[in-house]
Design an enzyme around this catalytic site. Structure first.
Site, PDB file in Angstrom:
ATOM      1  N   THR B  26       1.010  -1.436  -0.227  1.00  0.00           N
ATOM      2  CA  THR B  26       0.538   0.363   0.079  1.00  0.00           C
ATOM      3  C   THR B  26       0.785   1.489   0.274  1.00  0.00           C
ATOM      4  O   THR B  26       1.330   1.178   0.518  1.00  0.00           O
ATOM      5  CB  THR B  26      -1.457  -0.034   1.548  1.00  0.00           C
ATOM      6  OG1 THR B  26      -2.207   0.416   0.682  1.00  0.00           O
ATOM      7  CG2 THR B  26      -0.349   0.650   2.732  1.00  0.00           C
ATOM      8  N   CYS B  32      -2.894   7.805   8.642  1.00  0.00           N
ATOM      9  CA  CYS B  32      -3.129   5.982   8.411  1.00  0.00           C
ATOM     10  C   CYS B  32      -2.183   5.265   8.929  1.00  0.00           C
ATOM     11  O   CYS B  32      -1.098   5.505   8.003  1.00  0.00           O
ATOM     12  CB  CYS B  32      -3.765   6.092   6.610  1.00  0.00           C
ATOM     13  SG  CYS B  32      -5.207   6.821   5.931  1.00  0.00           S
ATOM     14  N   HIS B  49      -5.651  -1.094   4.743  1.00  0.00           N
ATOM     15  CA  HIS B  49      -4.791   0.776   5.274  1.00  0.00           C
ATOM     16  C   HIS B  49      -6.184   1.409   5.917  1.00  0.00           C
ATOM     17  O   HIS B  49      -7.407   1.760   5.823  1.00  0.00           O
ATOM     18  CB  HIS B  49      -5.338   0.739   3.353  1.00  0.00           C
ATOM     19  CG  HIS B  49      -4.505   2.297   3.761  1.00  0.00           C
ATOM     20  ND1 HIS B  49      -3.176   2.861   2.625  1.00  0.00           N
ATOM     21  CD2 HIS B  49      -4.424   2.704   4.131  1.00  0.00           C
ATOM     22  CE1 HIS B  49      -3.449   3.602   2.811  1.00  0.00           C
ATOM     23  NE2 HIS B  49      -3.877   4.668   3.287  1.00  0.00           N
TER      24      HIS B  49
END
Lengths: 210, 164
Positions: B26, B32, B49
């Site tokens: 990711t 995040c 995520h």
């Protein structure tokens, strides 16, 4: 936006007009500041997924100089001024008259950081005051903050508010562009205006389109 | 015959699963948090995520489980269970939760650290041990996990690359 109040094409056109007016003023300020003509494109206004939003700015891993500020007052939202590193270098080198300035330096020279933040101040100020005049709403920008990092890391910060309501975001995206005398592109950046979802209604109401 | 390796990509507020020899990745984690759950022996892993700490923050009638720490980790564990993984054999590696800017609205300013706290709390609740972490700071991260080696590769703009 709840399902009872769907965003129509007319609403998107209204937001586009807002982007148009704001960006035209910002372009004028920028051209005056640099003493050369900067082209602002007609903004495009789209409802996109968060991943699509990152693609609009060059992909989640693209390294950019990103100016972020919050909009407060009758409206709330986030605003970004995002420049790829090469473009940001070009801008700041010209602004401070130092052709050796480079955002890739670590730490970034304070002069460049200040200049970039001041640029963010001027651009967002002219964009938002035009928006305020047009809608009759009181809108205040916070002090801008700079981060040189990946697009995904920078822009996702402005999606936090929106993400509590939706998996999609309305992006008012204006591209700015400048060509050198030899036709090569020297500056290529984006303005992103992301109103918080409760503010859409405020905008539409102020313009009598609800 | 050698299998062709491919990279499974996970977007923001999304999750997916990967088996050896493929890897999972990711990009551009800021505030995040990327959560990897993996089974070392079976060489299978899942990546989530996370964008927000708690599903109670959601103000939409449609719930995207993968967006929140509490619902997302649970959903990822369920997805791995459906692949035949026993929850007791799961381990976790986490990265992200940076503070990209020093201001914002009161809700968002500490969102990175809050995401990390929420992820740890949920992993604790599910008794999944955290083997390694690279969290906090003020830099974005791109992460890639290889279920064959259980190594999480982390790339940042300023601090280069490291493995945990």
């Amino acid at each position: 936006m709840s399902t009872e109040n769907p965003i129509t094409d007319m609403h998107l056109d209204v937001l586009k007009e807002i982007g148009n007016i704001g960006a035209a003023h910002a372009a004028t300020s920028l051209s005056q500041l640099l003493g050369r003509k900067i082209d602002m494109h007609v903004p495009n206004v789209r409802l996109v997924s968060f991943d699509e939003m990152f693609e609009m700015a060059g992909g989640p891993e693209k390294i950019v100089a990103g100016i972020y500020l919050r909009i407060e007052g009758d409206l709330s939202g986030s605003m970004f001024f995002v420049l790829p590193i090469e473009s940001a270098n070009h801008f700041i080198q010209r602004l401070i008259g130092d052709s050796s300035f480079d955002f890739n330096q670590n730490p970034i020279p304070e002069m460049g950081v200040s200049a970039m933040q001041e640029l963010g101040n001027i651009l967002s100020g002219s964009y938002l005051s035009a928006l305020s005049d047009f809608t009759g709403l009181n809108i205040y920008p916070t002090v801008p903050s700079l981060s040189v990092d990946m697009v995904g890391a920078i822009v996702s910060f402005g999606l936090i508010e929106v993400s509590q309501y939706s998996d999609e975001v309305i992006v008012i995206n204006t591209r700015l562009h400048e060509e050198d005398e030899d036709g090569s592109s020297s500056v290529d950046g984006h303005f992103f205006l992301l109103p918080d979802p409760p503010s859409y209604l405020t905008i539409f109401r102020s313009l009598g389109v609800l | 015959m050698t299998a062709l390796k491919s990279v499974v990509r996970v977007g923001i507020a999304d999750l997916n699963i990967v088996r050896e020899p493929d890897t999972i990745r990711t990009s551009g984690l800021g505030s995040c948090v990327g959560v990897v759950l993996y089974d070392e022996k079976k060489r299978i892993a899942g990546l989530l995520h996370v964008m927000l700490p708690d599903s109670s923050l959601g103000k939409s009638d449609k719930l995207n489980m993968a967006k929140f720490a509490d619902t997302g980790i649970y959903a990822l564990m369920e997805a791995l269970k459906a692949e035949g993984v026993r929850p007791l054999s799961l381990k976790a590696k986490i990265a992200g939760g940076a503070q990209m800017f020093q201001f914002g609205s009161s809700d968002t300013i500490r969102i990175g650290p809050r995401n990390v706290e929420a992820v740890k709390k949920e992993l604790g609740r599910l008794s999944i041990p955290i083997v390694a972490e690279d969290t906090g700071g003020s830099s974005g991260r791109t992460i890639e996990f290889d279920p064959a080696t259980s190594i999480l590769n982390i790339r940042t703009v300023n601090a280069g690359t490291r493995e945990i």
